[in-house]
Design a protein around this motif. Structure first.
Motif, mmCIF file in Angstrom:
data_model
loop_
_atom_site.group_PDB
_atom_site.id
_atom_site.type_symbol
_atom_site.label_atom_id
_atom_site.label_comp_id
_atom_site.label_asym_id
_atom_site.label_seq_id
_atom_site.Cartn_x
_atom_site.Cartn_y
_atom_site.Cartn_z
ATOM 1 N N LEU A 57 -35.397 -8.520 29.546
ATOM 2 C CA LEU A 57 -34.608 -9.689 29.902
ATOM 3 C C LEU A 57 -35.091 -10.201 31.248
ATOM 4 O O LEU A 57 -35.886 -9.554 31.924
ATOM 5 C CB LEU A 57 -33.116 -9.338 29.947
ATOM 6 C CG LEU A 57 -32.504 -8.917 28.603
ATOM 7 C CD1 LEU A 57 -31.055 -8.471 28.795
ATOM 8 C CD2 LEU A 57 -32.571 -10.052 27.598
ATOM 9 N N THR A 58 -34.586 -11.331 31.662
ATOM 10 C CA THR A 58 -35.007 -11.950 32.918
ATOM 11 C C THR A 58 -33.902 -11.817 33.943
ATOM 12 O O THR A 58 -32.739 -12.121 33.648
ATOM 13 C CB THR A 58 -35.329 -13.444 32.688
ATOM 14 O OG1 THR A 58 -36.316 -13.540 31.658
ATOM 15 C CG2 THR A 58 -35.856 -14.092 33.953
ATOM 16 N N ASP A 59 -34.263 -11.358 35.155
ATOM 17 C CA ASP A 59 -33.243 -11.199 36.191
ATOM 18 C C ASP A 59 -33.023 -12.502 36.954
ATOM 19 O O ASP A 59 -33.654 -13.526 36.674
ATOM 20 C CB ASP A 59 -33.567 -10.034 37.124
ATOM 21 C CG ASP A 59 -34.724 -10.287 38.071
ATOM 22 O OD1 ASP A 59 -35.233 -11.423 38.147
ATOM 23 O OD2 ASP A 59 -35.112 -9.328 38.771
ATOM 24 N N GLN A 60 -32.144 -12.452 37.929
ATOM 25 C CA GLN A 60 -31.771 -13.643 38.695
ATOM 26 C C GLN A 60 -32.921 -14.182 39.542
ATOM 27 O O GLN A 60 -32.845 -15.309 40.036
ATOM 28 C CB GLN A 60 -30.548 -13.351 39.585
ATOM 29 C CG GLN A 60 -30.815 -12.478 40.777
ATOM 30 C CD GLN A 60 -30.809 -10.994 40.469
ATOM 31 O OE1 GLN A 60 -30.661 -10.578 39.323
ATOM 32 N NE2 GLN A 60 -30.969 -10.174 41.486
ATOM 33 N N ARG A 121 -26.898 -21.837 29.401
ATOM 34 C CA ARG A 121 -26.534 -22.444 30.688
ATOM 35 C C ARG A 121 -26.842 -21.532 31.869
ATOM 36 O O ARG A 121 -27.042 -22.010 32.981
ATOM 37 C CB ARG A 121 -25.048 -22.807 30.700
ATOM 38 C CG ARG A 121 -24.702 -23.906 29.717
ATOM 39 C CD ARG A 121 -23.296 -24.414 29.890
ATOM 40 N NE ARG A 121 -22.323 -23.426 29.439
ATOM 41 C CZ ARG A 121 -21.009 -23.601 29.512
ATOM 42 N NH1 ARG A 121 -20.503 -24.697 30.026
ATOM 43 N NH2 ARG A 121 -20.197 -22.663 29.074
ATOM 44 N N ASP A 122 -26.852 -20.217 31.637
ATOM 45 C CA ASP A 122 -27.061 -19.274 32.737
ATOM 46 C C ASP A 122 -28.544 -18.999 32.952
ATOM 47 O O ASP A 122 -29.092 -18.003 32.486
ATOM 48 C CB ASP A 122 -26.311 -17.960 32.475
ATOM 49 C CG ASP A 122 -24.811 -18.119 32.630
ATOM 50 O OD1 ASP A 122 -24.375 -19.146 33.207
ATOM 51 O OD2 ASP A 122 -24.071 -17.229 32.192
ATOM 52 N N THR A 123 -29.181 -19.893 33.668
ATOM 53 C CA THR A 123 -30.582 -19.719 34.035
ATOM 54 C C THR A 123 -30.666 -18.673 35.142
ATOM 55 O O THR A 123 -29.654 -18.353 35.777
ATOM 56 C CB THR A 123 -31.157 -21.044 34.563
ATOM 57 O OG1 THR A 123 -30.437 -21.401 35.759
ATOM 58 C CG2 THR A 123 -31.053 -22.150 33.524
ATOM 59 N N PRO A 124 -31.846 -18.141 35.406
ATOM 60 C CA PRO A 124 -31.978 -17.211 36.536
ATOM 61 C C PRO A 124 -31.467 -17.829 37.841
ATOM 62 O O PRO A 124 -30.796 -17.151 38.626
ATOM 63 C CB PRO A 124 -33.481 -16.927 36.589
ATOM 64 C CG PRO A 124 -33.927 -17.083 35.166
ATOM 65 C CD PRO A 124 -33.095 -18.221 34.638
ATOM 66 N N GLU A 125 -31.763 -19.100 38.064
ATOM 67 C CA GLU A 125 -31.317 -19.764 39.292
ATOM 68 C C GLU A 125 -29.799 -19.815 39.370
ATOM 69 O O GLU A 125 -29.205 -19.585 40.423
ATOM 70 C CB GLU A 125 -31.890 -21.187 39.380
ATOM 71 C CG GLU A 125 -33.398 -21.251 39.460
ATOM 72 C CD GLU A 125 -34.098 -21.100 38.098
ATOM 73 O OE1 GLU A 125 -33.455 -21.255 37.029
ATOM 74 O OE2 GLU A 125 -35.310 -20.797 38.110
ATOM 75 N N LYS A 126 -29.149 -20.121 38.245
ATOM 76 C CA LYS A 126 -27.685 -20.196 38.207
ATOM 77 C C LYS A 126 -27.083 -18.811 38.433
ATOM 78 O O LYS A 126 -26.089 -18.666 39.158
ATOM 79 C CB LYS A 126 -27.227 -20.790 36.864
ATOM 80 C CG LYS A 126 -25.744 -20.991 36.776
ATOM 81 C CD LYS A 126 -25.282 -22.069 37.729
ATOM 82 C CE LYS A 126 -23.789 -22.257 37.609
ATOM 83 N NZ LYS A 126 -23.241 -23.104 38.660
ATOM 84 N N LEU A 127 -27.670 -17.784 37.823
ATOM 85 C CA LEU A 127 -27.191 -16.416 38.033
ATOM 86 C C LEU A 127 -27.309 -16.015 39.502
ATOM 87 O O LEU A 127 -26.391 -15.413 40.067
ATOM 88 C CB LEU A 127 -27.979 -15.427 37.166
ATOM 89 C CG LEU A 127 -27.584 -15.325 35.701
ATOM 90 C CD1 LEU A 127 -28.588 -14.459 34.948
ATOM 91 C CD2 LEU A 127 -26.181 -14.779 35.549
ATOM 92 N N LYS A 128 -28.437 -16.344 40.114
ATOM 93 C CA LYS A 128 -28.654 -15.985 41.523
ATOM 94 C C LYS A 128 -27.617 -16.669 42.417
ATOM 95 O O LYS A 128 -27.035 -16.035 43.305
ATOM 96 C CB LYS A 128 -30.068 -16.363 41.957
ATOM 97 C CG LYS A 128 -30.407 -15.887 43.348
ATOM 98 C CD LYS A 128 -31.878 -16.087 43.638
ATOM 99 C CE LYS A 128 -32.238 -15.369 44.921
ATOM 100 N NZ LYS A 128 -33.659 -15.121 45.027
ATOM 101 N N GLU A 129 -27.376 -17.948 42.172
ATOM 102 C CA GLU A 129 -26.384 -18.679 42.959
ATOM 103 C C GLU A 129 -24.995 -18.064 42.765
ATOM 104 O O GLU A 129 -24.268 -17.817 43.722
ATOM 105 C CB GLU A 129 -26.367 -20.149 42.537
ATOM 106 C CG GLU A 129 -25.298 -20.977 43.220
ATOM 107 C CD GLU A 129 -25.201 -22.386 42.645
ATOM 108 O OE1 GLU A 129 -24.349 -23.135 43.151
ATOM 109 O OE2 GLU A 129 -25.955 -22.743 41.719
#
Length: 165
Positions: A57-60, A121-129
């Motif tokens: 999977l891809t992390d934040q 909707r939960d892109t890595p960028e959104k998860l990080k934010e």
């Protein structure tokens, strides 16, 4: 706050408390845990760990994370999503608080990961934010919905993907 929201908040707080106390007890225990006492507390300890599906999977940070890399450390997987209005942020806040109460040696042995059940909707960028609001060092994972469903099934977490239309 409505009655339902209050009830959900109390339920999430109790679940987070039980999880935190269980993790602390398991990580600090030098003796065999009494399964009867755990069952009385509503906690089921599996006789062996579950096999996590071989996925990436891809992390934040946009980096690939192979799930077999989670071996060797206690990992708490929380399935949720960043657009969740109440349960997810409340649970993450409780986990942050409980994590902060753990001794440093125990905290270093625990990894808390939010696995998104809304990967569209939960892109890595959104998860990080989103995880940045909790300032607790939590990790976020996202990826194809089929892979998330496979992971959830593999660890015994049922979910039905939401209608995001």
């Amino acid at each position: 706050m409505t009655r339902i929201q209050k009830t959900v908040f109390i339920l999430v707080a109790l679940i987070a408390l039980v999880v935190g106390l269980t993790v602390s007890k398991v990580l600090n225990s030098q003796r065999q845990l009494d399964p009867t006492q755990l069952l009385d507390a509503g906690i089921v300890v599996l006789p062996q760990s579950r096999t996590v599906p071989s996925l990436s999977l891809t992390d934040q940070d946009g980096e690939a994370v192979k799930l077999n890399e989670l071996d060797g450390q206690w990992t708490l997987l929380f399935f949720g999503y960043t657009f969740c209005p109440d349960i997810c942020p409340t649970t993450l806040a409780e986990l942050r608080q409980l994590n902060g109460m753990l001794p440093d040696a125990v905290r270093d042995q625990l990894r808390i990961i939010l696995v998104s059940v809304d990967p569209n909707r939960d892109t890595p960028e959104k998860l990080k934010e989103y995880l940045g609001y909790f300032n607790a060092g939590f990790q976020g994972l996202t990826g194809p919905l089929d892979d998330i469903q496979t992971l959830a099934n593999g660890v015994g977490i049922p979910f039905i993907p939401g209608d995001t239309s």
